[in-house]
Design an enzyme around this catalytic site. Structure first.
Site, PDB file in Angstrom:
ATOM      1  N   ASP A   1       0.835  -1.200   0.000  1.00  0.00           N
ATOM      2  CA  ASP A   1       0.000   0.000   0.000  1.00  0.00           C
ATOM      3  C   ASP A   1       0.870   1.250   0.000  1.00  0.00           C
ATOM      4  O   ASP A   1       2.093   1.167  -0.132  1.00  0.00           O
ATOM      5  CB  ASP A   1      -0.964  -0.018   1.192  1.00  0.00           C
ATOM      6  CG  ASP A   1      -0.262  -0.039   2.540  1.00  0.00           C
ATOM      7  OD1 ASP A   1       0.943   0.284   2.624  1.00  0.00           O
ATOM      8  OD2 ASP A   1      -0.931  -0.383   3.536  1.00  0.00           O
ATOM      9  N   GLN A   2       0.271   2.383   0.178  1.00  0.00           N
ATOM     10  CA  GLN A   2       0.987   3.659   0.153  1.00  0.00           C
ATOM     11  C   GLN A   2       2.027   3.768   1.268  1.00  0.00           C
ATOM     12  O   GLN A   2       2.987   4.500   1.156  1.00  0.00           O
ATOM     13  CB  GLN A   2      -0.026   4.806   0.249  1.00  0.00           C
ATOM     14  CG  GLN A   2       0.566   6.159  -0.076  1.00  0.00           C
ATOM     15  CD  GLN A   2      -0.506   7.232  -0.134  1.00  0.00           C
ATOM     16  OE1 GLN A   2      -1.608   7.062   0.381  1.00  0.00           O
ATOM     17  NE2 GLN A   2      -0.181   8.342  -0.771  1.00  0.00           N
TER      18      GLN A   2
END
Length: 138
Positions: free
Chosen positions: A16-17
Site C-alpha cells: 500500500d501507500q
C-alpha cells in the site's frame, strides 16, 4: 498434524501507500497455503471443481501482528485446524524473513454443489480426501 509451507516473495503491487503489504493480500496468500496443503495431501482443488464442487469461505478470522514489506519473503504455514466431514477450518501463520509472526488466521469452508450452493457431505463424495484430512488434522 501436517503443516504445509509456502514461500511468497512480496511484490511491489501487493503493498500500500505506506510500503507494507495491503491487508487483503494476506487472503490471497492464505489461498496459496491451502492449495499447497491440498497438494501435499495428494489432491487438487481444480480436481474437485471439475466434479462440480466448490468450497466457499463461510468464516474468516485474521489478526495482523507485524507488517511485511516489498522485497521481503513471507513464509505461509497452513494446516487443518478442524474437520468434521463437512466443514473444514484451516489455520494459518505467516512469518517475516526473520521468523517473526506477521499474521495469524483461520478460514472456514463448506463444500457445496457449484450450481445450487447446496452443501455436500465431503466424507461421502470424496472418501480418500476425507481420510487424508482425518490423518492430517490437528
Amino acid at each position: 498434524m501436517h503443516v504445509a509451507k509456502k514461500e511468497i516473495e512480496v511484490r511491489y503491487a501487493e503493498t500500500d501507500q505506506m510500503g507494507v503489504v495491503y491487508h487483503a493480500n494476506y487472503l490471497i496468500w492464505m489461498e496459496l497455503g491451502r492449495t499447497k496443503l491440498i497438494q501435499d495431501l495428494g489432491f487438487t482443488y481444480a480436481g474437485m471443481e471439475a466434479q462440480g464442487i466448490i468450497a466457499p469461505v463461510i468464516d474468516l478470522d485474521i489478526s495482523y501482528k507485524k507488517p511485511l514489506k516489498y522485497g521481503e519473503t513471507a513464509m505461509v504455514h497452513t494446516w487443518i485446524e478442524e474437520y468434521n466431514g463437512m466443514k473444514s477450518v484451516y489455520g494459518y501463520e505467516i512469518y517475516t524473513p526473520t521468523g517473526e509472526l506477521a499474521v495469524q488466521a483461520t478460514s472456514s469452508h463448506v463444500c457445496v454443489h457449484k450450481e445450487t450452493f447446496r452443501p455436500v457431505k465431503f466424507r461421502k463424495l470424496f472418501p480418500d480426501w476425507h481420510e487424508a484430512y482425518e490423518k492430517a488434522k490437528k
